[in-house]
Design an enzyme around this catalytic site. Structure first.
Site, short mmCIF file in Angstrom:
data_model
loop_
_atom_site.label_atom_id
_atom_site.label_comp_id
_atom_site.label_asym_id
_atom_site.label_seq_id
_atom_site.Cartn_x
_atom_site.Cartn_y
_atom_site.Cartn_z
CB THR A 147 -0.93 0.03 1.22
OG1 THR A 147 -1.80 -1.10 1.17
CG2 THR A 147 -1.78 1.30 1.22
CG PHE B 277 0.23 4.82 3.61
CD1 PHE B 277 -0.92 4.94 4.37
CD2 PHE B 277 0.75 3.55 3.39
CE1 PHE B 277 -1.55 3.83 4.89
CE2 PHE B 277 0.12 2.42 3.92
CZ PHE B 277 -1.04 2.57 4.67
#
Length: 416
Positions: free
Chosen positions: A283, A285
């Site tokens: 992921t 960010f």
């Protein structure tokens, strides 16, 4: 009054923020409004200073404020709340904001307060710790609350997910990037390592359902099936929140999918470790701040922009992309989102308005710093073709190795 103008920012309802490191979740709506006269300033400063007092030893920008200090002789106190004239109740009133509370925040790490969405144990909390080691992580119950926490000086930074290697873009945060005026000052890429957990003593054969965030459930679908679990999959707001829910309600027939830290925090027992279907699950960010970082050329930078055009056809998009291609600038992402203010355009061959076409905003990431002339020239050309162009940020790229066990930290974009 320079200090007073420095804090002329939207002030919303009183958010609940428990004292201490990472304590409490900012839950209320922080819809802001521009403060007007002196009476409103007094009320607003009282609200803000009560938030400061609730943080205990932590002040607005990470400075330690002594309890009930006496006003200094040099007049550094912002005397916007005349507490001495209120029927002897001055001792029970919040202290006014001070110059020290409004001074620049720490540049990196220690005492820096970073907002993230979720509860303690969430992957976003881990990303915040990777981006700013030693920070004071502030959990928020919604993405928008994390944005507003930074805008209202409740937090110094926010770390929020924008895309996952398996689930794709997190559209809500792309929309919020456009709605709010925060700047992207860095990025961090976090490998996702899911665990199946339940209350201590519960066996996998006793489970009837598994709860977690919808993306986490999808990312573990094949592994759960291969384990032979006859369970119902139910969506939950976030991964760590699912673990907290099982523990708080003593659900012995329910398991959660979350991080190993969530299992540790909420007293859960890990039944299976690393149950994600793809070990390359990562992921990305972004780190958000009120002020942009100064672009540099001595390290790899990435720049994020958003634009829209009001002309018919795909030729405009081709010209925009060509502006980068001709200058050998690599694009790492392009994302389209519906234009909120002009969702549909009515046209036909005669331009009299019979056919319907969707209008879009385009988000683009490219590998170049705004300090480079080629990036500046590319954006100057893009501006000629578009009706709207905004730079969301120019920031250092995360160059850490993409390994599931990596715990190394990135160099902060706020470092000098």
């Amino acid at each position: 009054m320079a200090a007073a103008s420095m804090i002329r920012a939207p002030v919303g309802q009183n958010p609940r923020l428990a004292p201490g490191r990472g304590g409490g979740v900012v839950r209320c709506s922080l819809q802001g409004a521009v403060v007007g006269g002196r009476a409103e300033w007094q009320s607003s400063c009282a609200v803000l200073s009560s938030k400061v007092a609730a943080l205990g030893a932590h002040s607005v920008n990470g400075h330690v404020a002594p309890p009930a200090p006496a006003p200094p002789q040099n007049g550094a106190v912002l005397d916007l709340v005349p507490v001495s004239s209120i029927n002897g109740g001055a001792k029970n009133l919040p202290q006014p904001l001070r110059i020290a509370d409004l001074s620049p925040a720490p540049m990196h790490g220690s005492q820096l307060r970073v907002a993230y969405q979720g509860v303690p144990g969430a992957y976003s909390e881990k990303a915040a710790g990777k981006a700013y080691p030693g920070c004071d992580a502030i959990p928020c119950d919604q993405f928008e609350v994390a944005f507003q926490a930074v805008e209202l000086w409740i937090a110094d930074r926010a770390v929020l997910p924008v895309e996952n290697s398996l689930g794709g873009s997190i559209h809500r945060n792309y929309d919020l990037l456009l709605r709010h005026r925060l700047h992207i000052v860095g990025e961090v890429q976090l490998p996702v390592h899911h665990c199946l957990m339940a209350l201590p003593g519960v066996r996998k054969e006793c489970l009837t359902r598994v709860i977690s965030h919808p993306q986490a459930l999808a990312q573990c679908e094949h592994t759960l099936t291969a384990m032979g679990l006859n369970v119902v999959r139910e969506a939950f707001d976030d991964t760590a929140g699912a673990a907290e829910y099982v523990a708080a309600n003593g659900l012995r027939d329910t398991a959660a999918i979350a991080s190993s830290r969530a299992a540790e925090l909420y007293g859960m027992e890990v039944l299976a470790d690393g149950i994600q279907d793809d070990c390359g699950n990562v992921t990305r960010f972004v780190m958000l701040a009120r002020e942009p970082v100064v672009p540099r050329t001595d390290r790899p930078f990435k720049t994020s922009i958003v634009f829209a055009h009001d002309k018919e056809g795909t030729s405009v998009l081709f010209k925009v992309l060509s502006a980068f291609a001709f200058r050998d600038i690599s694009l790492t992402k392009i994302e389209s989102r519906p234009h909120r203010h002009r969702p549909i355009r009515l046209v036909d061959d005669a331009n009299v308005g019979t056919a319907k076409h969707f209008e879009y905003m385009f988000y683009v990431d490219f590998q170049a710093s705004l300090a480079e002339p080629r990036a500046q020239n590319a954006l100057a050309e893009v501006q000629e073709y578009t009706s709207f162009l905004r730079v969301l940020g120019s920031y250092p790229m995360d160059m850490t190795p993409m390994t599931a066990g990596s715990s190394s930290t990135i160099s902060s974009s706020d470092s000098s």
